[in-house]
Design an enzyme around this catalytic site. Structure first.
Site, PDB file in Angstrom:
ATOM      1  N   HIS A  10       0.676  -1.118  -0.182  1.00 59.68           N
ATOM      2  CA  HIS A  10      -0.396   0.199   0.083  1.00 59.68           C
ATOM      3  C   HIS A  10       0.859   1.277  -0.039  1.00 59.68           C
ATOM      4  CE1 HIS A  10       1.091   0.506   4.198  1.00 59.68           C
ATOM      5  NE2 HIS A  10       1.070  -0.282   4.139  1.00 59.68           N
ATOM      6  N   GLU A  14      -0.866   7.502   7.013  1.00 61.68           N
ATOM      7  CA  GLU A  14      -0.867   9.086   7.562  1.00 61.68           C
ATOM      8  C   GLU A  14       0.433   8.051   8.980  1.00 61.68           C
ATOM      9  OE1 GLU A  14      -4.683   9.613   8.523  1.00 61.68           O
ATOM     10  OE2 GLU A  14      -5.278  11.165   7.115  1.00 61.68           O
ATOM     11  N   GLY A  23       0.393  -2.071  11.732  1.00 62.47           N
ATOM     12  CA  GLY A  23      -0.134  -3.776  12.553  1.00 62.47           C
ATOM     13  C   GLY A  23      -1.868  -3.536  11.823  1.00 62.47           C
ATOM     14  N   GLU A  88      -2.106  -6.911   7.289  1.00 64.95           N
ATOM     15  CA  GLU A  88      -0.333  -6.357   8.040  1.00 64.95           C
ATOM     16  C   GLU A  88      -0.696  -7.086   9.202  1.00 64.95           C
ATOM     17  OE1 GLU A  88       2.516  -6.470   7.664  1.00 64.95           O
ATOM     18  OE2 GLU A  88       3.549  -4.374   8.027  1.00 64.95           O
ATOM     19  N   ARG A  89       0.740  -7.888   9.577  1.00 69.36           N
ATOM     20  CA  ARG A  89       1.250  -8.083  10.690  1.00 69.36           C
ATOM     21  C   ARG A  89       0.370  -7.901  12.150  1.00 69.36           C
ATOM     22  NH1 ARG A  89       7.481  -8.678  13.325  1.00 69.36           N
ATOM     23  NH2 ARG A  89       7.351  -9.340  15.036  1.00 69.36           N
ATOM     24  N   TYR A  91       0.287  -6.197  15.275  1.00 72.51           N
ATOM     25  CA  TYR A  91       1.879  -5.770  16.130  1.00 72.51           C
ATOM     26  C   TYR A  91       1.096  -5.600  17.520  1.00 72.51           C
ATOM     27  CZ  TYR A  91       5.348  -4.247  12.979  1.00 72.51           C
ATOM     28  OH  TYR A  91       6.492  -4.690  11.844  1.00 72.51           O
TER      29      TYR A  91
END
Length: 206
Positions: A10, A14, A23, A88-89, A91
């Site tokens: 992506h 921001e 994450g 995403e992973r 976190y």
């Protein structure tokens, strides 16, 4: 017959510019991120690609990047499948924290281990291996069959979910994959043989 897969991380979000662990949090793209996505779409169109199907995560920064790409390719109505397997992973307790603040709290070495270890996860989060454990089955069950039918597929996702996918596509070791860096909004084009081995790989820089 072409068997093509395009991966795109992506565009800038921001939270990327605020240096925050993102994450599964859902910030929007920045203006730069939108420009990166538009440029990616223009470059893919210039390369002569046309997608048969597109996949993205459940997070808006990936979805909006995909939409900008498809608009530039004159394919705004193409089926865009959204699934959290490509997120995403996670976190965990680091999510939403400034990375410098996290280093002060847990120490630079520990935060580095959480970010770059293949197997060690942050508190209540995922390791890269954990991320792969959801990405890989989704890819092999839902996405790869399209490629094997000689279709051209787009995946717009995230640094770690794409890193996990690249690991299996290229047969990289856990030591090699943690060193891989993926720029935002830069397409990676794979062409595959009939047996799913890679015929070619090309990175399109703007």
């Amino acid at each position: 017959m072409r068997r093509t897969l395009v991966l795109v991380r992506h565009g800038q979000s921001e939270w990327n510019i605020k240096n925050l662990f993102t994450g599964w949090k859902d910030p929007d793209l920045t203006e730069k991120g939108r420009t990166e996505a538009i440029t990616a779409g223009k470059n893919l169109k210039k390369a002569g690609l046309k997608f048969d199907i597109a996949y993205t995560s459940a997070l808006q920064r990936a979805q909006k990047t995909a939409q900008h790409i498809l608009e530039q390719m004159a394919q705004p109505d193409l089926q865009l499948i959204k699934n959290s397997a490509l997120n995403e992973r996670d976190y965990g307790d680091l999510s939403g924290l400034n990375k410098d603040d996290a280093r002060q709290r847990w120490g630079q070495e520990q935060v580095h281990i959480w970010r770059r270890s293949y197997t060690i996860a942050p508190p209540n989060g995922e390791s890269l291996r954990d991320t792969g454990a959801r990405v890989w089955p989704y890819y092999f069950h839902h996405i790869q069959p399209h490629i094997l039918r000689s279709q051209t597929v787009l995946i717009v996702a995230h640094g770690n979910s794409l890193r996990a996918l690249i690991m299996v596509l290229e047969g990289l070791s856990s030591e090699e994959i943690v060193l891989q860096e993926l720029a935002t909004g830069v397409p990676i084009i794979y062409e595959f043989n009939a047996d799913s081995t890679i015929l070619s790989k090309k990175i399109i820089q703007s």
